[in-house]
Design a protein around this motif. Structure first.
Motif, mmCIF file in Angstrom:
data_model
loop_
_atom_site.group_PDB
_atom_site.id
_atom_site.type_symbol
_atom_site.label_atom_id
_atom_site.label_comp_id
_atom_site.label_asym_id
_atom_site.label_seq_id
_atom_site.Cartn_x
_atom_site.Cartn_y
_atom_site.Cartn_z
ATOM 1 N N LYS A 64 0.821 -1.211 0.000
ATOM 2 C CA LYS A 64 0.000 0.000 0.000
ATOM 3 C C LYS A 64 0.857 1.263 0.000
ATOM 4 O O LYS A 64 0.634 2.176 -0.789
ATOM 5 N N TYR A 65 1.827 1.310 0.883
ATOM 6 C CA TYR A 65 2.602 2.543 1.049
ATOM 7 C C TYR A 65 3.902 2.565 0.253
ATOM 8 O O TYR A 65 4.390 3.632 -0.101
ATOM 9 N N GLY A 66 4.475 1.391 -0.021
ATOM 10 C CA GLY A 66 5.761 1.346 -0.696
ATOM 11 C C GLY A 66 5.703 1.675 -2.173
ATOM 12 O O GLY A 66 6.718 1.987 -2.776
ATOM 13 N N HIS A 67 4.535 1.617 -2.767
ATOM 14 C CA HIS A 67 4.415 1.879 -4.200
ATOM 15 C C HIS A 67 3.766 3.225 -4.506
ATOM 16 O O HIS A 67 3.355 3.477 -5.631
ATOM 17 N N GLN A 68 3.676 4.065 -3.502
ATOM 18 C CA GLN A 68 3.136 5.401 -3.761
ATOM 19 C C GLN A 68 4.178 6.221 -4.527
ATOM 20 O O GLN A 68 5.380 6.065 -4.320
ATOM 21 N N PRO A 69 3.721 7.099 -5.400
ATOM 22 C CA PRO A 69 4.673 7.898 -6.179
ATOM 23 C C PRO A 69 5.383 8.937 -5.294
ATOM 24 O O PRO A 69 4.982 9.173 -4.148
ATOM 25 N N HIS A 70 6.409 9.518 -5.848
ATOM 26 C CA HIS A 70 7.160 10.524 -5.085
ATOM 27 C C HIS A 70 6.271 11.743 -4.809
ATOM 28 O O HIS A 70 5.293 12.006 -5.511
#
Length: 163
Positions: A64-70
């Motif tokens: 969920k959180y590790g693939h959020q964009p910059h």
């Protein structure tokens, strides 16, 4: 998130959620069976399956959180969050292994002996079959992703089959 990575993320969530549900069933069966049969080995295996649930939750959080964009605060994205979750899964498995070693040495030194009986053996065999299915399913998915994180998750599932 691109369409392809979103699809992989959804597939990873699906694989992880199914593993989490099956691990919850295994925890219940092993702990209840272990307490009823007074089998420390089955209780320990139930607790180990509980660590699998915790690692599944960490994988879901990492997805969920590790693939959020910059963003402004994270100019390189949130990818390190996935690494932190992987580290926590490893730490969890290491902690369990140390506890299991301690209990095994203690049982050996005190001379504890146990005849497991058929219900304990059936639960253990069913667990082995379910864990093997989870491993191969996760492995297939990890190879389709060509992801180091996915391969690590598969490796931890392989380790949890008590080889």
């Amino acid at each position: 998130m691109t369409g392809k990575s979103n699809s992989y993320s959804q597939q990873a969530r699906k694989v992880t959620l199914s593993g989490l549900i099956l691990n919850a069933v295994l925890v219940a069966a092993k702990l209840v069976g272990g307490f009823l049969a007074q089998s420390m080995a089955l209780i320990a295996d139930g607790l180990h399956s509980f660590t699998d649930i915790a690692s599944d939750v960490l994988v879901l959080v990492g997805l969920k959180y590790g693939h959020q964009p910059h963003d402004r605060d994270h100019p390189y994205g949130h990818y390190r969050f996935s690494s932190l979750c992987e580290f926590c899964v490893g730490l969890l498995l290491l902690s369990f292994a140390i506890g299991l070693i301690f209990k095994s040495v203690q049982s050996f030194l005190t001379g504890e002996m146990f005849d497991p009986g058929m219900p304990v053996i059936l639960i253990a065999v069913a667990s082995l079959i379910i864990k093997e299915i989870l491993f191969w399913r996760s492995r297939e998915f990890a190879h389709s992703m060509s992801s180091a994180a996915a391969r690590w998750a598969t490796f931890t599932k392989w380790m949890s089959t008590s080889r």
